[in-house]
Write an enzyme that holds these catalytic residues in place. Structure first.
Site, PDB file in Angstrom:
ATOM      1  N   SER A 186       0.786  -1.227   0.000  1.00 24.56           N
ATOM      2  CA  SER A 186       0.000   0.000   0.000  1.00 24.56           C
ATOM      3  C   SER A 186       0.821   1.280   0.000  1.00 24.56           C
ATOM      4  O   SER A 186       0.322   2.331  -0.400  1.00 24.56           O
ATOM      5  CB  SER A 186      -0.946   0.010   1.206  1.00 24.56           C
ATOM      6  OG  SER A 186      -0.212  -0.039   2.418  1.00 24.56           O
ATOM      7  N   HIS A 214      -5.441  -3.942  -1.510  1.00 25.34           N
ATOM      8  CA  HIS A 214      -5.281  -2.923  -2.547  1.00 25.34           C
ATOM      9  C   HIS A 214      -5.270  -3.509  -3.954  1.00 25.34           C
ATOM     10  O   HIS A 214      -5.154  -2.775  -4.937  1.00 25.34           O
ATOM     11  CB  HIS A 214      -4.010  -2.116  -2.298  1.00 25.34           C
ATOM     12  CG  HIS A 214      -4.137  -1.144  -1.174  1.00 25.34           C
ATOM     13  ND1 HIS A 214      -4.633   0.129  -1.327  1.00 25.34           N
ATOM     14  CD2 HIS A 214      -3.859  -1.277   0.146  1.00 25.34           C
ATOM     15  CE1 HIS A 214      -4.647   0.754  -0.163  1.00 25.34           C
ATOM     16  NE2 HIS A 214      -4.169  -0.078   0.743  1.00 25.34           N
ATOM     17  N   LYS A 244     -12.411  -0.509   0.222  1.00 26.60           N
ATOM     18  CA  LYS A 244     -11.638   0.327  -0.692  1.00 26.60           C
ATOM     19  C   LYS A 244     -12.334   0.360  -2.055  1.00 26.60           C
ATOM     20  O   LYS A 244     -13.286   1.093  -2.238  1.00 26.60           O
ATOM     21  CB  LYS A 244     -10.195  -0.183  -0.761  1.00 26.60           C
ATOM     22  CG  LYS A 244      -9.457  -0.009   0.572  1.00 26.60           C
ATOM     23  CD  LYS A 244      -8.048  -0.498   0.520  1.00 26.60           C
ATOM     24  CE  LYS A 244      -7.263  -0.132   1.781  1.00 26.60           C
ATOM     25  NZ  LYS A 244      -7.824  -0.699   3.024  1.00 26.60           N
TER      26      LYS A 244
END
Length: 397
Positions: A186, A214, A244
């Site tokens: 990340s 991610h 996310k």
């Protein structure tokens, strides 16, 4: 009355953080977390959100959440093992498994909770965990909950991983051995070498564990880093987040039916924490459906990321080794990194400084997170601010 000892400790520590430029100020938003945000009566180009695909504000998700809330209520009312499992939870988990290409999946309250749950449910005393030195804090904390021996290997160094796997296996000191890594790191945006990790794991009978927070929604047609490399049948644990790119909140573990059944029986966040609320679950179901039906949002995300990266590099900034939309602007010195971020803020760009202890000392950077919702005009505004602030602080010439 507050303890004098506690008060003195807290004041000393907080002042030390402020003196070292490491104190983080939290800025509340006055509206949605979109490509442009509003704080303190001002608008900013937002380059600090994990809302990669813009789904957090997508009307389709909002409508699904509202409808489910009206039908089921605002909360699930219990832990999953009592009567907190709604038909929506089952639908989400089936959809996630199909999307990830696994036999089953189980949803948790957050991606962080997934790592608290899954690692400690499988690994214990007499076991060993081979962990990339740049793994996320939730992996580190998940490992700490076990009594397993944690062996760190150098970041994405496959020779080091192979050597340590061989030593651990041949020592005869451990029962289960797990290799654990982020799928996408990340802070730097680089991608784990999963094909090599899978090959090493098969050579030394390692359990494979990938935290793809991610990578979910970003790589592999949205299904993540494991799917990107075609390794769905060679990775034991796939950890993902719903907070996310999916745009809501929560996390999940995908794997074999036996893996999921064991986590439902023994993972503590599943057993002892109230289930995800209905509105959130319905929004996640809608988001996964959108990702399955179209790659339009992912394509736009990657186009915007490439545009921003090229622009920063043309100005003279280093963007490190990123291979994903995560776009660090490498500065180095912590105090200078904080000042640079503050100047961007003054210019109407919200891009947070990332400094120690989140990253190693001397590797401070401003991390940019372009999304599918950004327009070229917004990114040009951000690049103009980067050029002006960088020149003023002597970061570029």
């Amino acid at each position: 009355m507050t303890s004098k000892t506690l008060s003195a400790f807290l004041l000393n520590q907080l002042n030390e953080l402020k003196d070292r430029g490491l104190y983080n100020t939290i800025d509340p938003l006055e509206g949605p977390n979109g490509p442009v945000i509003r704080m303190k009566g001002r608008e900013f180009v937002n380059l600090s959100s994990n809302n990669y695909l813009g789904l957090a504000t997508d009307k389709r998700l909002v409508d699904a959440a509202v409808e489910a809330t009206i039908r089921f209520g605002v909360g699930s009312g219990a832990v999953r093992t009592i009567n907190g499992t709604l038909a929506l939870h089952v639908e989400l988990e089936e959809k996630l498994a199909a999307f990830k290409g696994t036999e089953a999946a189980v949803a948790f309250q957050s991606g962080f909770n997934c790592n608290m749950a899954a690692i400690s449910a499988v690994m214990g005393e007499g076991d060993a965990i081979l962990s990339d030195e740049l793994n996320h804090a939730s992996i580190i904390d998940g490992c700490r909950l076990t009594k397993a021996k944690v062996i760190r290997y150098r970041h994405s160094d496959m020779d080091d991983l192979r050597t340590k796997a061989k030593e651990a296996r041949e020592s005869g000191a451990f029962g289960k051995i797990m290799a654990i890594t982020d799928g996408v790191f990340s802070m730097d945006g680089d991608v784990a070498k999963l094909p090599d990790i899978a090959e090493i794991a098969e050579s030394y009978d390692l359990i494979t564990y990938v935290d793809d927070a991610h990578g979910s929604g970003v790589l592999g047609g949205g299904a993540g880093t494991v799917k990107h490399f075609g390794l769905s049948d060679r990775i034991d644990f796939q950890i993902g987040t719903l907070s996310k790119a999916v745009g809501a909140v929560g996390g999940y573990v995908a794997g074999t039916r036996e893996v999921v059944d064991w986590l439902k029986a023994r993972s503590r966040p599943f057993l002892f924490s109230t289930a995800l609320p209905p509105g959130t679950v319905a929004a996640c179901i809608e988001a996964i459906g959108i990702l399955q039906e179209s790659k339009q949002l992912q394509d736009r995300l990657w186009e915007n990321a490439a545009y921003l990266r090229r622009g920063l590099q043309a100005l003279g900034f280093s963007t490190g080794h990123t291979a994903t939309p995560i776009t660090p602007c490498m500065i180095g010195d912590e105090e200078k990194t904080q000042r640079f971020s503050a100047r961007l803020y003054e210019e109407g760009v919200y891009a947070k400084a990332i400094v120690f202890p989140t990253v190693p000392k001397g590797t401070g950077r401003v991390r940019n997170m372009p999304t599918a919702e950004h327009t070229t005009k917004m990114l040009d505004r951000a690049l103009a601010a980067y050029g002006k602030a960088g020149w003023e602080l002597g970061l570029i010439r």
